[in-house]
Design a protein around this motif. Structure first.
Motif, PDB file in Angstrom:
ATOM      1  N   UNK A 357       0.849  -1.202   0.000  1.00  0.00           N
ATOM      2  CA  UNK A 357       0.000   0.000   0.000  1.00  0.00           C
ATOM      3  C   UNK A 357       0.881   1.247   0.000  1.00  0.00           C
ATOM      4  N   UNK A 358       0.416   2.330  -0.629  1.00  0.00           N
ATOM      5  CA  UNK A 358       1.227   3.555  -0.641  1.00  0.00           C
ATOM      6  C   UNK A 358       1.383   4.125   0.767  1.00  0.00           C
ATOM      7  N   UNK A 359       2.477   4.833   0.970  1.00  0.00           N
ATOM      8  CA  UNK A 359       2.660   5.555   2.230  1.00  0.00           C
ATOM      9  C   UNK A 359       2.242   6.997   2.005  1.00  0.00           C
ATOM     10  N   UNK A 360       1.988   7.690   3.092  1.00  0.00           N
ATOM     11  CA  UNK A 360       1.628   9.105   3.012  1.00  0.00           C
ATOM     12  C   UNK A 360       2.905   9.942   3.089  1.00  0.00           C
ATOM     13  N   UNK A 361       2.952  10.991   2.260  1.00  0.00           N
ATOM     14  CA  UNK A 361       4.117  11.864   2.204  1.00  0.00           C
ATOM     15  C   UNK A 361       3.649  13.307   2.333  1.00  0.00           C
ATOM     16  N   UNK A 362       4.277  14.046   3.264  1.00  0.00           N
ATOM     17  CA  UNK A 362       3.974  15.470   3.402  1.00  0.00           C
ATOM     18  C   UNK A 362       5.290  16.222   3.599  1.00  0.00           C
ATOM     19  N   UNK A 363       5.706  16.929   2.555  1.00  0.00           N
ATOM     20  CA  UNK A 363       6.950  17.696   2.612  1.00  0.00           C
ATOM     21  C   UNK A 363       6.692  19.194   2.506  1.00  0.00           C
ATOM     22  N   UNK A 471       5.739  27.466  11.374  1.00  0.00           N
ATOM     23  CA  UNK A 471       4.915  26.319  10.984  1.00  0.00           C
ATOM     24  C   UNK A 471       3.509  26.818  10.658  1.00  0.00           C
ATOM     25  N   UNK A 472       2.661  25.898  10.279  1.00  0.00           N
ATOM     26  CA  UNK A 472       1.250  26.241  10.070  1.00  0.00           C
ATOM     27  C   UNK A 472       0.422  25.055  10.506  1.00  0.00           C
ATOM     28  N   UNK A 473      -0.866  25.284  10.581  1.00  0.00           N
ATOM     29  CA  UNK A 473      -1.755  24.189  11.013  1.00  0.00           C
ATOM     30  C   UNK A 473      -1.998  23.182   9.900  1.00  0.00           C
ATOM     31  N   UNK A 474      -1.584  23.535   8.668  1.00  0.00           N
ATOM     32  CA  UNK A 474      -1.889  22.665   7.528  1.00  0.00           C
ATOM     33  C   UNK A 474      -0.823  21.578   7.283  1.00  0.00           C
ATOM     34  N   UNK A 475       0.326  21.668   7.925  1.00  0.00           N
ATOM     35  CA  UNK A 475       1.339  20.639   7.698  1.00  0.00           C
ATOM     36  C   UNK A 475       2.114  20.368   8.976  1.00  0.00           C
ATOM     37  N   UNK A 476       2.732  19.204   9.056  1.00  0.00           N
ATOM     38  CA  UNK A 476       3.415  18.818  10.286  1.00  0.00           C
ATOM     39  C   UNK A 476       4.860  19.311  10.341  1.00  0.00           C
ATOM     40  N   UNK A 477       5.318  19.986   9.314  1.00  0.00           N
ATOM     41  CA  UNK A 477       6.739  20.310   9.221  1.00  0.00           C
ATOM     42  C   UNK A 477       7.009  21.718   9.732  1.00  0.00           C
TER      43      UNK A 477
END
Length: 495
Positions: A357-363, A471-477
């Motif tokens: 299954x694909x993994x989730x990616x957030x950069x 940072x922002x609330x829309x991403x974990x980075x």
């Protein structure tokens, strides 16, 4: 009753030792190619009545397509060793030729020989110019010659020769099974084509013994055609075939890959990429030292990873940051699916793994480009300038600033957006995030108070570390600035 004169009615035809026996459907009196390019020795049989003398010579003359070539005469008994005439090489042009001779015996009477039809063919067969590679079963091309295949096919591998120009009776197809590393090869030959089958495709059969004797590995298989005259065609285009005789990887398909960092929270983000991100290959049987794992991340194949002679499973393969980054759509942002797969390559043979299954990616990120990414420390984020509310000294708090909030001043990074957040760290304590407004963006700077209670709890320190993250609330980075050292002497300490 036959008389000697009757025997002179017609002499045997001339001959040459390089003229091949006729076959059905073949060229008559075909001359082998080894006789071309030089004088041709044409012999004839001694005539039955002969008695040459000085006053009564005997003579023979050879004719090529009814034109005289050369002659010989004798005034003494004719020796057997002299029963020939040499034909110049220039006469040996391609095509059919009529060859005969005439003998004038001692009486002056001419006697004709039978006519020899002699064919000269110097033209080599021409292989198919479009695609002349041997045609193997699809199973062999895709999966190689395996031990199981040889068992199932009665220890034989058959290949079809594409039809070629002027296929003719007497042609022989010679197949070659070659090791490209050292050039060692083994050859096989078809049976000569006949008038019954010469228009049909030729099949070559490579035996299991030949393949096993050649050994394991990539082989180049070619062929050429030798026509009946001995003219060889050019060699065909090489058809790569794997001899995969050792036990194959098992199970098939191979176990699916995993991404350990994604197993923790189901997501790969920038902090994960510091480690770096790895794709894990789980144990399977029958690997070989030359086997290599090729991992595909998104649309990019990574460099092959050789397993070696004793692979220690599980095998973890690093995904370079730039490869990971290239898979992310920054305009779209947010969490995105990232496909991860691999195949095992045994020389040219691929063995696929089960789908994972694909993994989730957030950069996604806030702030300027980071030249040191994926390290969250971004040297291009402006540093904080701390001032006391009363003293207004740069990066120094004194007794005059006691009981007052410290002020953290900073130029806004570019590009900054409304709603993004700045969190200041006073030593180890995080200050409540500050939300950027349109007014801040217009002004290009912010002044963020650090509560007195935070300053007091951290105490005095000659080099107190202060930095911030965005940072922002829309991403974990999040990314953080470099540290500003602040001389804090704000709390009165009695002696």
């Amino acid at each position: 009753m036959t008389t000697l004169l009757d025997q002179l009615a017609e002499l045997p035809e001339p001959f040459n030792e390089d003229i091949l026996d006729d076959i059905t459907g073949g060229q008559p009196g075909l001359l082998h190619s080894r006789a071309l390019g030089k004088e041709l020795k044409v012999g004839f049989t001694m005539w039955p009545i002969s008695n040459p003398a000085p006053g009564e010579p005997e003579r023979v003359e050879l004719y090529w397509n009814d034109s005289p070539v050369d002659s010989k005469s004798w005034t003494a008994p004719v020796p057997d060793s002299d029963l020939f005439i040499m034909v110049p090489a220039s006469y040996l042009q391609d095509g059919e030729h009529k060859v005969r001779y005439t003998v004038w015996i001692y009486t002056g009477q001419p006697v004709e020989s039978k006519v020899l039809t002699l064919t000269v063919d110097s033209k080599a067969p021409v292989l198919n110019l479009v695609d002349n590679k041997l045609i193997f079963p699809a199973e062999v091309i895709e999966g190689g010659v395996t031990a199981d295949y040889l068992i199932a096919c009665l220890d034989k591998v058959r290949a079809t020769v594409p039809t070629y120009v002027a296929q003719a009776p007497g042609d022989v197809v010679v197949g070659k099974w070659e090791d490209p590393l050292d050039g060692a090869s083994q050859q096989i030959s078809s049976e000569p084509l006949t008038s019954a089958n010469y228009t049909q495709p030729v099949e070559l059969t490579f035996t299991g013994d030949l393949i096993r004797n050649s050994g394991e590995g990539l082989r180049h298989v070619t062929y050429f055609v030798m026509d009946r005259a001995g003219n060889p065609s050019g060699e065909s285009v090489r058809q790569p075939v794997e001899a995969a005789l050792k036990p194959l990887p098992s199970p098939i398909p191979l176990p699916p890959p995993t991404v350990p960092l994604a197993d923790i929270d189901g997501l790969i983000d920038r902090r994960d990429a510091i480690h770096p991100v790895q794709v894990r290959i789980h144990e399977f049987d029958n690997s070989l030292p030359e086997d290599r794992v090729v991992v595909t991340v998104g649309m990019t194949e990574l460099d092959p990873h050789y397993l070696g002679s004793q692979p220690a499973f599980p095998v973890d393969i690093d995904v370079p940051w730039l490869t990971l980054k290239a898979q992310y759509d920054f305009e779209k942002g947010g969490e995105q699916d990232l496909a991860v797969s691999y195949k095992l390559m045994r020389r040219s043979l691929p063995f696929l793994a089960q789908d994972a299954p694909p993994v989730k990616l957030n950069l996604s990120k806030v702030g300027p480009e980071n030249p040191d990414e994926p390290d969250p420390l971004n040297p291009d984020l402006p540093c904080i300038l701390v001032r006391g509310k009363v003293s207004e000294l740069d990066n120094k708090l004194i007794i005059d600033d006691e009981q007052q909030d410290a002020i953290a001043n900073l130029q806004l990074y570019q590009p900054a957006n409304e709603g993004e957040k700045i969190r200041i760290f006073w030593s180890r304590t995080a200050v409540r995030p500050y939300v950027i407004t349109d007014a801040d963006i217009f002004r290009g700077s912010v002044a963020i108070p650090v509560p007195w209670i935070t300053v007091r709890n951290a105490g005095n320190h000659p080099q107190l570390r202060v930095y911030y993250e965005v940072f922002s609330d829309q991403n974990p980075n999040s990314e953080r600035s470099s540290v500003t050292l602040v001389d804090v002497s704000v709390i009165y300490e009695s002696s």
